[in-house]
Structure formats: structure tokens, C-alpha cells
Enzyme design. Structure first.
Site, PDB file in Angstrom:
ATOM      1  N   ALA A  36       0.831  -1.213   0.000  1.00 15.44           N
ATOM      2  CA  ALA A  36       0.000   0.000   0.000  1.00 15.44           C
ATOM      3  C   ALA A  36       0.865   1.262   0.000  1.00 15.44           C
ATOM      4  CB  ALA A  36      -0.932  -0.006   1.211  1.00 15.44           C
ATOM      5  N   GLU A  37       1.976   1.234   0.733  1.00 15.43           N
ATOM      6  CA  GLU A  37       2.863   2.394   0.778  1.00 15.43           C
ATOM      7  C   GLU A  37       3.560   2.594  -0.568  1.00 15.43           C
ATOM      8  OE1 GLU A  37       5.120   5.682   2.313  1.00 15.43           O
ATOM      9  OE2 GLU A  37       3.166   4.748   2.697  1.00 15.43           O
ATOM     10  N   ASP A  39       2.380   1.673  -3.483  1.00 14.38           N
ATOM     11  CA  ASP A  39       1.358   2.159  -4.417  1.00 14.38           C
ATOM     12  C   ASP A  39       1.062   3.642  -4.195  1.00 14.38           C
ATOM     13  OD1 ASP A  39       1.199  -0.377  -5.467  1.00 14.38           O
ATOM     14  OD2 ASP A  39      -0.567  -0.950  -4.285  1.00 14.38           O
ATOM     15  N   GLU A 114      25.086 -22.656 -13.550  1.00 13.72           N
ATOM     16  CA  GLU A 114      23.847 -21.919 -13.324  1.00 13.72           C
ATOM     17  C   GLU A 114      22.675 -22.713 -13.868  1.00 13.72           C
ATOM     18  OE1 GLU A 114      24.292 -17.787 -14.951  1.00 13.72           O
ATOM     19  OE2 GLU A 114      26.322 -18.519 -15.277  1.00 13.72           O
ATOM     20  N   LYS A 116      19.598 -23.317 -16.218  1.00 13.96           N
ATOM     21  CA  LYS A 116      19.293 -22.879 -17.583  1.00 13.96           C
ATOM     22  C   LYS A 116      17.813 -22.508 -17.641  1.00 13.96           C
ATOM     23  CE  LYS A 116      19.832 -24.147 -22.434  1.00 13.96           C
ATOM     24  NZ  LYS A 116      18.437 -23.894 -22.852  1.00 13.96           N
ATOM     25  N   ASP A 118      14.276 -21.432 -18.899  1.00 16.02           N
ATOM     26  CA  ASP A 118      13.546 -21.683 -20.142  1.00 16.02           C
ATOM     27  C   ASP A 118      12.753 -20.425 -20.492  1.00 16.02           C
ATOM     28  OD1 ASP A 118      12.638 -22.991 -22.342  1.00 16.02           O
ATOM     29  OD2 ASP A 118      11.177 -24.228 -21.293  1.00 16.02           O
ATOM     30  N   GLU A 171      18.175 -13.858 -19.543  1.00 11.75           N
ATOM     31  CA  GLU A 171      16.991 -14.597 -19.959  1.00 11.75           C
ATOM     32  C   GLU A 171      15.754 -13.949 -19.353  1.00 11.75           C
ATOM     33  OE1 GLU A 171      16.105 -18.252 -22.247  1.00 11.75           O
ATOM     34  OE2 GLU A 171      17.956 -17.146 -21.834  1.00 11.75           O
ATOM     35  N   TYR A 223      22.930 -13.192 -17.007  1.00 14.43           N
ATOM     36  CA  TYR A 223      23.909 -14.264 -16.860  1.00 14.43           C
ATOM     37  C   TYR A 223      25.278 -13.968 -17.473  1.00 14.43           C
ATOM     38  CZ  TYR A 223      21.954 -15.566 -21.467  1.00 14.43           C
ATOM     39  OH  TYR A 223      21.500 -15.558 -22.757  1.00 14.43           O
ATOM     40  N   LYS A 287      30.108 -23.187 -17.419  1.00 12.72           N
ATOM     41  CA  LYS A 287      31.061 -22.287 -18.069  1.00 12.72           C
ATOM     42  C   LYS A 287      32.421 -22.378 -17.381  1.00 12.72           C
ATOM     43  CE  LYS A 287      27.430 -18.867 -19.048  1.00 12.72           C
ATOM     44  NZ  LYS A 287      26.943 -17.495 -18.761  1.00 12.72           N
ATOM     45  N   LYS A 311      21.340 -30.749 -20.819  1.00 11.43           N
ATOM     46  CA  LYS A 311      19.882 -30.758 -21.007  1.00 11.43           C
ATOM     47  C   LYS A 311      19.280 -31.884 -20.170  1.00 11.43           C
ATOM     48  CE  LYS A 311      18.160 -28.239 -23.386  1.00 11.43           C
ATOM     49  NZ  LYS A 311      17.856 -28.193 -24.815  1.00 11.43           N
ATOM     50  N   CYS A 405       3.270 -40.698 -54.741  1.00 11.32           N
ATOM     51  CA  CYS A 405       3.296 -39.454 -53.960  1.00 11.32           C
ATOM     52  C   CYS A 405       1.874 -38.998 -53.642  1.00 11.32           C
ATOM     53  CB  CYS A 405       4.042 -38.366 -54.746  1.00 11.32           C
ATOM     54  SG  CYS A 405       3.990 -36.739 -53.953  1.00 11.32           S
ATOM     55  N   CYS A 408       1.242 -35.599 -55.743  1.00 11.41           N
ATOM     56  CA  CYS A 408       1.221 -35.484 -57.209  1.00 11.41           C
ATOM     57  C   CYS A 408       1.012 -36.809 -57.929  1.00 11.41           C
ATOM     58  CB  CYS A 408       2.504 -34.821 -57.705  1.00 11.41           C
ATOM     59  SG  CYS A 408       3.979 -35.859 -57.510  1.00 11.41           S
ATOM     60  N   CYS A 423       9.915 -38.448 -53.663  1.00  9.67           N
ATOM     61  CA  CYS A 423       9.234 -38.063 -54.892  1.00  9.67           C
ATOM     62  C   CYS A 423      10.237 -37.276 -55.729  1.00  9.67           C
ATOM     63  CB  CYS A 423       8.004 -37.206 -54.594  1.00  9.67           C
ATOM     64  SG  CYS A 423       7.211 -36.511 -56.068  1.00  9.67           S
ATOM     65  N   CYS A 428       6.212 -31.412 -58.473  1.00  8.05           N
ATOM     66  CA  CYS A 428       5.355 -31.810 -57.354  1.00  8.05           C
ATOM     67  C   CYS A 428       4.928 -30.569 -56.567  1.00  8.05           C
ATOM     68  CB  CYS A 428       6.108 -32.767 -56.431  1.00  8.05           C
ATOM     69  SG  CYS A 428       5.193 -33.210 -54.931  1.00  8.05           S
TER      70      CYS A 428
END
Length: 668
Positions: A36-37, A39, A114, A116, A118, A171, A223, A287, A311, A405, A408, A423, A428
Site C-alpha cells: 500500500a505504501e 502504491d 547456473e 538454464k 527456459d 533470460e 547471466y 562455463k 539438457k 506421392c 502429385c 518423390c 510436385c
């Protein structure tokens, strides 16, 4: 004291106070005052700024609510490319990375690790402590200016705690709570839901109206430092400490590790804890900590040798395969795709998965109606990895690849030595459509506004039969397409026209010659300089070029022998499409008599006659190599005004230094 001076003093006090409260709340997670303060003070500041807009400061916290909508995003060239990282998917590959690092350095390094995040990779530039530019990664060399949207992220400081000029990278992401609230609101309005927080963050930062981004409650971790003036930093750990003191938010889970064993322990500790965080992560970044060691290890064409990303193992789920759909690629390869009952995998809803080819379907005994296990390869591409044959009830149906195909009706063939059915009909329609999409793509001709939806309409209405037809399109024809008004049609015609001046490598890649990727296209364009010279080259001339092997050379010769290809290139010439390489010429040290030839050069400070990018081009045009860090391997430092720490380090190491006058003299 005048009234304006009183108001300015109050605005200054409020700006600095509210920014300090925001820093403690959003960055340090240590609120100083009740909401509140906060704001109340922000409202007072906004009222004063509304009454006295000329007194508003550039770092005002009211910037966080967003400004007027933009017409488009300006393109931004990165001074230093934003490269991607190599990947490791298991402990053995992590140890292989460590072995390569140790072999390259001859010593045992320490590492910084660190989480990673997303999210969306971005870069932020500050001049004398003021935030002046924020951009997306884009293709690594060119991004988009999203400064207005980034200003709405509370954890990004608008003014630093020191008057320093630097570029940081990090990121931007959407916390899980913000993502859930956003999707709940969209569901109530009947709008499409975002699949995951990463897509939601990227979509938020690419809104032309900054007020929309401001409502999305985004966050950011820094980073790395791209460039910095007036400060010497020796390690990545020191980098994170320094940017934190400047006011940036860094990930609190970052850790310094004394060797690969501690790195492996850190990685393993997060395998089962990732779900406990209030933001999404998809791995761990490792790193080499010493910046001198990073400089010594250098880069490959795509990524730094001193870093890798572990990963996390892909999430696997079971669902039902309800159909198999066939698609024809631009080279004619027939690819089967599994159509699935929708299922969530690693944070995204998946309805399609790769089956690769007919042999895989036979090996796995895949039937329509099977229960199958799917996962994301590298957390990106869904694929079928297992068939639960024990759950069959007899209703499953066999699948066999067609003889003709589906696009075609031409007979499909299997070329010797290849697994895929293909093909080989050059007319095509499916191949033509895919070729058009490739030609307009970012790494090829990069035609802004010409996406898959528009190309599909143009091709199905027979307005475009080949890439040359794109340059014959008229505004009226485009306006007849769905969701295409006059302004959109005009913009598209202008975007197509603008690509006529693209350098040769863009066109060469866009032609879709088998095995010729964007990097090889640039190598060929730089070497032969004109399309005519490349078309006349035989196999021996092609394999004499660095990085061009037998297989690629055969494919290039075969492509340019085709009457259709010759006719297409002739048509593009007649339409005014550039057939010449216009980028910087690659000159070896042996070919140059410049004193810059063969030297490793660092450019620092500001010059009157050259930007850093222009100076880099001049050095490389004379056989020199430009790097960003001064080390024992540096031969020369070119120092402009306010050169700072890089000049200091050059003097410490006894490295030759030129000022701008000497540089210009040597160029002439």
C-alpha cells in the site's frame, strides 16, 4: 526556490525511493515497505509527472506501465554475436566436455554453473548507467529492438548504481504463477491458451503495445556481460557479483565448482528438484570460470568451446496414436508423422510426433490405434520411442507406405544408400510449396510477412509456381488473399522488392540445393563472388574451397546442370535479383600486405570516424582477426577515447597499442 524546482526535487526523491523499493521487492526479494505504501508513492509520482511531463526522468518507475503502441520492431545488429551453446545429455558427455577443456588449456579449470532458464535470450545496453536499448537474440547476429517492452519488467534496472557503459545478456521469463494467471484469464475470454511459460514470455515481449507486456508480470536473470568499459573483470563468478552490485537480478542458485566432480554433483542435485522452482528450467549451463581461459579456448562457428548446456532428460508420456500422416519436403522426402491424442510433454501440448521413415515404423511394429510412448528429443522435437504392444486389443490397423506421392501421384523411389522414400517429380506441388517457404525463411531471403499461411494461399491459387513468381506479384493479387488488406499487401510487395539486393549467399541458400546449408552458402559466395562463377565451377574447383566436400560438390554440380535451375536463375536475374556477393571479403594473412595481417586485434573505446563494427570490418578486410578480450594472445589493441580497462590490461601485458590516428594512417 521556484515551484518547478520544488516539483523536480519531489519527483527526484519519489523516483529514487520507489525504484529502491522496487529493487528490494523484485530483485532482492526483501520488501522494505507494505504494498500500500509503494502504491501510494507511485501514484503521487504519476500525478506529478502528468502535471509536469517535462520533469519526468528517464528512469521513472512509471515507465513500467508501458507507453504508446509501436508500428513495428526495429532491427538491431549485435556488436558481438549471441551464439548458442553446445549440449550435453548425460554424465559421459559432460566429462567429454571437461576433457576437451583440459586438453585445450593444459590445466584443470574451475567452472561456474547456473540453472538454464527456459525463457527468451535478450541483450541490454546501458550508456553512463542509463538503459538505452534492449533486443532479442534473433538469429544471433540480428535481433529486434524491444526496449519499450523490456522497460516494463520490474527486475530490469532503468538506471544502474554506477555510471558505467556496458552490455549485459540474460533470460527473460514468465514465472509459473504469472503463466497460470494469464491462461486462466485467456480461458475466461475464450482465447487460445499458451502452451508453456516460454512461449508466453516470447509472445509478451513481441507485443507492439507495451501495455500488454506490462500486464504479463515478466522477470529476468542476467547471466553474462557482453561488453564493458572502464572495468577489468577476471572471471565469470566476478562478473555475476559485479552485475548484481549494479542492480541486476542474477540467479541465486549459481555456484562456483572446483572441477568436474562438483559440476556433476550440482547437475544431479537438480534432476529431481526442477519442479520445486517457481519458474521453468530445462537444464544446467556450465562455463569455464576464468575469462582468460575462455579467451584461450575460443569459439567454433556455432558455439563457445568454454561452455556447454546439460539438457535434462526428456519427459516421457504414453498416449494413443490415432493416425499416420504423410508430408512431402522440399527435397521430395516422404516423412510419416504420428497424429496423437493430445498430451502434455515437458510443458507443451503435443498432438504430432515424428516417425522418421518407413524402416522405423517396421522396426517398432507401429500400428494405427497403438498406445505409444513419446518424448521430446532434447526437449524440442517430439518422437515416438516405444510401442506398448502388450496393450493391444485387436482393433489396431497395419500401416504401409504408399507407392505413389500423395501430393502429385508420381511413383515414389528409394535412392541407393538412402532410407527415405522420395518423390523425384520437380513439378510436385508439395515440394514447390515447401521450397517457397524455405526461400522466404529468415536464413534465406528473409521476406518479412511471407509466412507459411500466405505462401499456401498464393500457391493454391496458382499465383506463385516458383520463387521467381514472388517477384512478379502485384498488390491487387495479394489483397485478394484471406486476411490481407491494402496495407499488408503493400508491405509484403515492398518486403519482397527489398530482398532483391540481398547478398548472394542468401539467394544461394534459398535455392535449396541439397547439403548446402547457410554457412556453406556464405563460404561459396565469398569464394566465387558471383552466381555465374559458381555455376561454371566443376567439382575440383568446389572441393578446393575450405569446408566443401565431395558429397556437397556433387550436389552443387548436379543442381546447376538441371535446365530448370538454369531457367530459374535466368528469370531471377531478369527480375533484378542480385547475383553477387556484397558482404565483407575474406582475406587471409598471406594475401594481405597490411601490418594488420595475421594479427589478433582488440578494438576498444570510441572513435570519431569509425564505429566498432566498421573498424572490425576494416581489420578483417586486411587479414586480421578481431576478438573482444585482451589476453596474452592479443597482438594489437586499437584504442579510441575512453578506452578503459582493456587499454590498462594491454599496457600491463606490454601489447602494442594504436590510437585512432595511427589506425587511419595504417588503413591508408
Amino acid at each position: 526556490m521556484s515551484e518547478n524546482q520544488d516539483v523536480q526535487k519531489r519527483i527526484d526523491t519519489l523516483t529514487e525511493t520507489v525504484n529502491d523499493y522496487a529493487h528490494h521487492y523484485y530483485v532482492l526479494d526483501q520488501p522494505k515497505v507494505p504494498d500500500a505504501e509503494y502504491d501510494r508513492l507511485l501514484q503521487e509520482l504519476e500525478e506529478l509527472e502528468a502535471a509536469h511531463p517535462e520533469l519526468k526522468r528517464s528512469d521513472s518507475p512509471s515507465e513500467r506501465v508501458g507507453g504508446e503502441p509501436l508500428d513495428h520492431f526495429r532491427k538491431v545488429q549485435h556488436d558481438i554475436p549471441m551464439l548458442s551453446l553446445s549440449n550435453a545429455f548425460n554424465e559421459e558427455e559432460l566429462r567429454d566436455f571437461d576433457r576437451r577443456v583440459r586438453d585445450g588449456l593444459g590445466v584443470n579449470p574451475t567452472y561456474s554453473v547456473e540453472l538454464k532458464i527456459d525463457g527468451l535470450a535478450i541483450t541490454l545496453k546501458y550508456e553512463a548507467g542509463e538503459f538505452v536499448l534492449g533486443a532479442t537474440r534473433g538469429d544471433g547476429t540480428t535481433g529486434e529492438d524491444i526496449t519499450r517492452n523490456l522497460k516494463t519488467i520490474p527486475s530490469i534496472p532503468l538506471k544502474l548504481k554506477e555510471s558505467v557503459t556496458l552490455e549485459v545478456r540474460g533470460e527473460a521469463f514468465m514465472p509459473k504463477a504469472s503463466f497460470n494467471r494469464l491462461n486462466e484469464a485467456r480461458e475466461e475470454k475464450g482465447e487460445a491458451l499458451f502452451a508453456n511459460p516460454r512461449n508466453a514470455a516470447a509472445g509478451s515481449l513481441r507485443q507492439l503495445d507495451p501495455k500488454i507486456a506490462a500486464k504479463r508480470n515478466l522477470d529476468m536473470f542476467v547471466y553474462s556481460v557482453g561488453q564493458i568499459e572502464g572495468k577489468t573483470i577476471d572471471s565469470h563468478t566476478e562478473t555475476l557479483d559485479y552485475v548484481s552490485k549494479l542492480g541486476f537480478k542474477i540467479n541465486p542458485e549459481a555456484k562456483h565448482c572446483n572441477g568436474i566432480e562438483e559440476v556433476v554433483d550440482y547437475v544431479n542435485s537438480w534432476l529431481d528438484r526442477r519442479g520445486d522452482l517457481d519458474y521453468e528450467i530445462d537444464g544446467i549451463v556450465i562455463k569455464v570460470d576464468s575469462l582468460d581461459h575462455q579467451e584461450e579456448l575460443g569459439f567454433t562457428a556455432k558455439s563457445p568451446r568454454w561452455a556447454t548446456a546439460f539438457k535434462f532428460p526428456a519427459e516421457e508420456v504414453v498416449t494413443k496414436l490415432i493416425d499416420i500422416e504423410l508430408s512431402i519436403g522440399r527435397t521430395g522426402v516422404v516423412t510419416p508423422t504420428a497424429i496423437l491424442e493430445p498430451v502434455s510433454v515437458a510443458g507443451t501440448t503435443v498432438q504430432r510426433a515424428s516417425l522418421h521413415n518407413e524402416d522405423l515404423i517396421r522396426q517398432q511394429d507401429v500400428k494405427i490405434g497403438d498406445r505409444v510412448t513419446i518424448k521430446k528429443a532434447g526437449d524440442i522435437i517430439p518422437k515416438v520411442v516405444n510401442v506398448l504392444t502388450e496393450q493391444r486389443d485387436g482393433s489396431e490397423e497395419d500401416f504401409s507406405m504408399p507407392e505413389h506421392c500423395p501430393a502429385c501421384e508420381s511413383e515414389l523411389v528409394r535412392i541407393d544408400g538412402e532410407v527415405a522414400l522420395r518423390c523425384v517429380n520437380p513439378e510436385c506441388p508439395a515440394q514447390i510449396r515447401e521450397g517457397l517457404i524455405h526461400f522466404a525463411s529468415r536464413d534465406a531471403m528473409n521476406i518479412d510477412g511471407l509466412g507459411e499461411r500466405v505462401i499456401t494461399q498464393l500457391h493454391s491459387r496458382e499465383l506463385v509456381r516458383n520463387v521467381a513468381d514472388l517477384y512478379r506479384l502485384e498488390k491487387e493479387a495479394i489483397m485478394a488473399l484471406e486476411r490481407m488488406g491494402e496495407k499488408s499487401a503493400t508491405n509484403l510487395v515492398e518486403a519482397i522488392e527489398a530482398t532483391k539486393s540481398n547478398s548472394l549467399e542468401k539467394l544461394l541458400f534459398g535455392l535449396g540445393i541439397r547439403f548446402v546449408g547457410s554457412k556453406a552458402a556464405k563460404t561459396l559466395a565469398m569464394h566465387f563472388e558471383t552466381m555465374d562463377a559458381l555455376m561454371e565451377a566443376d567439382k575440383e574447383a568446389l572441393i578446393a574451397v575450405d569446408e566443401i566436400g565431395d558429397k556437397m560438390a556433387d550436389s552443387i554440380v548436379m543442381a546447376f546442370e538441371q535446365p530448370g535451375m538454369k531457367h530459374l536463375i535466368g528469370a531471377l536475374k531478369d527480375l533484378g535479383v542480385n547475383m553477387t556477393y556484397t558482404g565483407p571479403k575474406r582475406i587471409t594473412a598471406e594475401e594481405s600486405d597490411s601490418p594488420l595481417a595475421g594479427k589478433t586485434v582488440v578494438i576498444t573505446g570510441s572513435m570519431e570516424q569509425y564505429s566498432r563494427k566498421e573498424a572490425k570490418t576494416e581489420v578483417e578486410a586486411r587479414g586480421g582477426k578481431v576478438t573482444g578480450t585482451v589476453s596474452k594472445k592479443t597482438d594489437l589493441v586499437i584504442a579510441g577515447e575512453k578506452a578503459g580497462s582493456k587499454l590498462d590490461k594491454a599496457n600491463e601485458l606490454g601489447i602494442e597499442v594504436w590510437d585512432e590516428a595511427r589506425f587511419i594512417d595504417e588503413l591508408s
